[in-house]
Structure formats: structure tokens, C-alpha cells
Design an enzyme around this catalytic site. Structure first.
Site, PDB file in Angstrom:
ATOM      1  N   LYS A 384      44.313   0.765  -5.454  1.00 24.83           N
ATOM      2  CA  LYS A 384      43.891   1.100  -4.095  1.00 24.83           C
ATOM      3  C   LYS A 384      42.373   1.121  -3.974  1.00 24.83           C
ATOM      4  O   LYS A 384      41.806   0.626  -2.987  1.00 24.83           O
ATOM      5  CB  LYS A 384      44.456   2.473  -3.709  1.00 24.83           C
ATOM      6  CG  LYS A 384      44.125   2.922  -2.298  1.00 24.83           C
ATOM      7  CD  LYS A 384      44.885   2.149  -1.250  1.00 24.83           C
ATOM      8  CE  LYS A 384      44.695   2.743   0.124  1.00 24.83           C
ATOM      9  NZ  LYS A 384      45.430   2.000   1.170  1.00 24.83           N
ATOM     10  N   CYS A 385      41.698   1.663  -4.972  1.00 24.45           N
ATOM     11  CA  CYS A 385      40.236   1.743  -4.927  1.00 24.45           C
ATOM     12  C   CYS A 385      39.624   0.339  -4.873  1.00 24.45           C
ATOM     13  O   CYS A 385      38.719   0.073  -4.085  1.00 24.45           O
ATOM     14  CB  CYS A 385      39.722   2.495  -6.153  1.00 24.45           C
ATOM     15  SG  CYS A 385      37.922   2.671  -6.211  1.00 24.45           S
TER      16      CYS A 385
END
Length: 456
Positions: A384-385
Site C-alpha cells: 500500500k505504501c
């Protein structure tokens, strides 16, 4: 499927990712690899530094965006006289900038065509632009219209602007983002941006050039400033002193946006790469590898004029605190509908920099994480990052930055020659004739140092 990271992202490919036209970065790159341009030049390029400036600028822009190829047809094997690459073999410069020299005299028959000089019209269904310029004006016209400007006398920025307009139209044609791309003229006047650029107008002969400037941010915009300055007719013995301020190294992604970022320089400091390029052309440079902010202070011996090209609201809000006599700031749009927009501000002005940008501090860019390309990256293992970091990168194309660079440098040149000073200017490269501007209330003469132009 390979995962792509933010520093590797082709910033023009991101347009096709965010718009949903591509389901992956590889597919977006495949779209760009179908874009191409054939540049046809006339024998007059041997003796015209302006024609050479237009050619090398167009190759540099398009090789970063039209990944299917940029070919040059009809180019003699001569030494360049344009200040951009004076003393170099012009064919070598084309290859260095990413172009392909066609030596057999025939080009690709199914590619769009850009003409420089007295090149015969080619029967084709593809668009055919003629780059044209005169004085402070530059742009492209439809080749078969027969309409063009004088092209013999112009400031160095005029053919640079013409090349940027041509690159803009070529991209709009290939990407199908403007129905009239390839069927209309596109250009502008740098002396009077609101005027019809195809109409003859009273413009001064270029006599003075700035002698010292501080460039803050050496990315897309800062390198466009450097290219634009290097196109001007500085005297060989007294070119400008330029302070170059940045804290970043060249990444893979910079090749897609920044005119002086080459793959061979990946990992090197931007300031040092650009300083070397400028010093090879006779400029004096000073390097500042620290962040610009409210703590920055100009010494009395430093340049009095700053050109600002950093996409950071906090730094922009502090522009007037450093003690410059004049700041010219350029900003580019970032999203699907705005990445071809240019905004220019000058300070001091009727509104302070802090009042304009303080509200934008901490505001994130619009994300398109729901687009299929990002889902594909997630399915292939990106966390996600990494996805958020990738999605937060802006869409960018080099020709928009260069048009902004022409506007910024011409702001100085107009002030040096008694023209109208601008406080705010806004325009889109999709419609260069539709300029919104506010004249500066302070019309004081330029008082920050100059040199006279070089003479042949």
C-alpha cells in the site's frame, strides 16, 4: 509482471495509468512507444543557428515523450552554430539527445512530420507542421497552409518556443486529447503574450541579457530555465553567473521530464550535472545543495533575481523572505485535466507569496488508486505504501516545462527592454492563444545587472 517504483516511473506514462487507458505501467509505455515524429530539415540549417536551435530542442523534447522514435531527415554533417551545442557536430548532438539521423534521404511515410526551413510538402494523411518564428514570436502552422513567419531574425527563445509548441501538438495528436491537433496553428508572442502571434507587431531588438540569476529547483523547470538561457545570444566572454540550488539526485523518472537529465547521469546530483552542461557553454555556476525555505537568506553579493521551480507549497510561501529583489515563480498543473497548465507569478506583487500558498501546505495530490493500473501493481506484490507513493507522483511532460521556461526567461527580457511586466500569467499548452494575465503594478526598470548580447 515487473513492479514499477516511483523513482522509475515514466511521468507521461502516468497519464494513461491515471485515465484508465492502460491497465499497467508496461501498457502505458507501450502506448508511448506507438508515438513518433519525422523531422524534415532544409539545407538552410547549415547557416541558421535558429533552425539548429529549433531542431535540437524538438529532438530533446520528443525523444523523451514519443518513444516510438524521432528521426531527422535531410541533416547535413556540419558543425553546429546554435549556442546550445556550438562547436559540436550537429548529427552527434541529435544522437546524444535521443534522435535518429536518416542518412538515405527518406523518412518514415506513416509518421507525423515536422518541417524546419524550406522543406517540400509531403503527400500524406498524417499531420505536417511547420515550425516558424520571428522576433519574440514562435509556434507551428499547418505546412500545407503556406503561412509562416520570417524566421530570419528572432530571439533565441522563439525557435525554442516553436519546438515546444510542435511537441505539444504531436503529443496531443497521438494521444487524441485535442480534436484539432495537427489541423491548427499554435504559438504565442513572448513580447505580448495576449497578442495574435501570427500578426506582425512592433518588438524591440534583443539588446540586453541578465548577468546573474539564482535558480531554485533543478528539476523539470530548473533544467528548462537552463536550456532557455543557453539558447540566447550571450557574448562568449561574459555569460551569466548562475546559482543552482537543489538537493536531489537524478533518478530514472527524471529522463521523462527534464531536458538535461540523461540515463548516463542517473544517481548524480542534479546541480552538478546541470552545472557541467552550463559551464561547457561558457556560463559561470555556483552550487547550493541545501533546501530552500524560510531560513534562506540572500547575501548582498548574490544574484538579486531568483527563478523558482519547486513544487512545494511551503517553499513557495517563503519566497519573499530570502531578500531577492525580484522572484519569478513558475508552477505546472499535475492532474489529468491540468498537467498542461502553466502558471507564472512575480514578486514583489499585490499579494504576498505567503498569502497565495500558505493554504496549500500539506495538501496532497489527487490519487487515482482505483484505476486498473494500480490494481495490477497491487496484484503483483506492491504494498500500500508503494502504491500511494507511486500514485502521488504528478503527470508531467517536458514540453510544458519548457514553455514555462520560455515565459519565465522572457519576463526578464521584457523588463530589460521596457516591456510590460507581468504579476500573474496563466495559460495551457492546449491553447497558447488563450492567455490570462495581470500586469505588474510595479513597473520599475530592471536593476539587477545585464550584459549586452553577442554579435556575429
Amino acid at each position: 509482471m515487473t513492479v514499477i517504483y516511483a523513482d522509475e516511473l515514466h511521468r507521461t506514462a502516468k497519464y494513461f495509468m491515471d485515465s484508465g487507458q492502460a491497465t499497467s505501467h508496461a501498457e502505458a509505455m507501450s502506448i508511448l512507444e506507438s508515438f513518433n515524429l519525422s523531422i524534415r530539415v532544409s539545407p538552410s540549417i547549415v547557416d541558421s543557428s535558429l533552425h539548429q536551435t529549433a531542431l535540437l530542442t524538438l529532438v530533446n523534447l520528443c525523444a523523451r515523450t514519443l518513444l516510438g522514435g524521432v528521426e531527422v531527415v535531410g541533416l547535413p554533417d556540419v558543425i553546429a552554430s546554435t549556442p546550445l551545442y556550438a562547436g559540436h557536430k550537429i548529427r552527434d548532438a541529435v544522437i546524444e539527445l535521443g534522435g535518429n539521423v536518416v542518412v538515405d534521404g527518406t523518412g518514415s511515410s506513416d509518421w507525423p512530420i515536422a518541417q524546419i526551413g524550406d522543406v517540400p510538402f509531403v503527400p500524406t494523411d498524417m499531420p505536417q507542421w511547420r515550425l516558424t518564428w520571428n522576433g519574440w514570436r514562435g509556434g507551428v502552422v499547418i505546412a500545407k497552409s503556406g503561412k509562416r513567419l520570417n524566421e530570419r531574425q528572432a530571439i533565441g527563445l522563439a525557435p525554442v518556443l516553436a519546438a515546444a509548441a510542435c511537441a505539444s501538438e504531436a503529443f496531443a495528436f497521438h494521444s487524441k486529447t485535442h480534436a484539432l491537433a495537427g489541423r491548427r496553428p499554435l504559438g504565442m508572442s513572448l513580447w505580448n503574450p495576449s497578442a495574435d502571434w501570427l500578426e506582425e507587431a512592433a518588438e524591440p531588438q534583443l539588446t540586453y541579457l541578465p548577468s546573474s540569476l539564482w535558480l531554485i529547483g533543478i528539476g523539470n523547470l530548473g533544467q528548462a530555465f537552463a536550456w532557455a538561457l543557453a539558447s540566447l545570444a550571450y557574448p562568449a566572454a561574459s555569460k551569466a553567473t548562475l546559482v543552482l540550488q537543489d538537493t536531489d539526485r537524478i533518478a530514472v523518472s527524471n529522463h521523462s521530464t527534464s531536458l538535461l537529465s540523461f540515463r548516463s547521469d542517473i544517481g548524480r546530483w542534479k546541480t552538478r550535472v546541470v552545472a557541467e552542461w552550463l559551464e561547457d557553454r561558457g556560463f559561470e555556476t555556483v552550487i547550493e545543495e541545501r533546501l530552500f525555505g524560510g531560513w534562506t537568506r540572500r547575501a548582498s553579493t548574490d544574484p538579486g533575481v531568483a527563478l523558482f521551480g519547486v513544487d512545494n507549497a511551503e517553499a513557495r510561501a517563503a519566497l519573499e523572505e530570502a531578500g531577492f529583489g525580484l522572484v519569478i515563480e513558475a508552477g505546472l498543473g499535475a492532474g489529468l485535466d491540468s498537467f498542461r497548465s502553466v502558471g507564472v507569478h512575480t514578486f514583489p506583487a499585490s499579494r504576498s507569496a505567503a498569502s497565495i500558498w500558505s493554504r496549500q501546505i500539506g495538501q496532497p495530490n489527487q490519487l487515482f488508486l482505483e484505476a486498473p493500473a494500480y490494481a495490477t501493481l497491487g496484484d503483483n506484490g506492491m504494498d500500500k505504501c508503494g502504491l500511494v507513493r507511486l500514485a502521488s507522483r504528478t503527470i508531467a511532460v517536458p514540453f510544458v516545462g519548457l514553455i514555462a521556461g520560455c515565459l519565465v526567461i522572457s519576463e526578464i527580457l521584457r523588463r530589460l527592454h521596457g516591456g510590460t511586466a507581468v504579476e500573474v500569467l496563466s495559460v495551457s499548452t492546449m491553447s497558447l492563444g488563450d492567455v490570462e494575465l495581470v500586469p505588474a503594478a510595479n513597473g520599475d526598470p530592471y536593476a539587477f545587472g545585464f550584459v549586452e548580447v553577442g554579435r556575429d
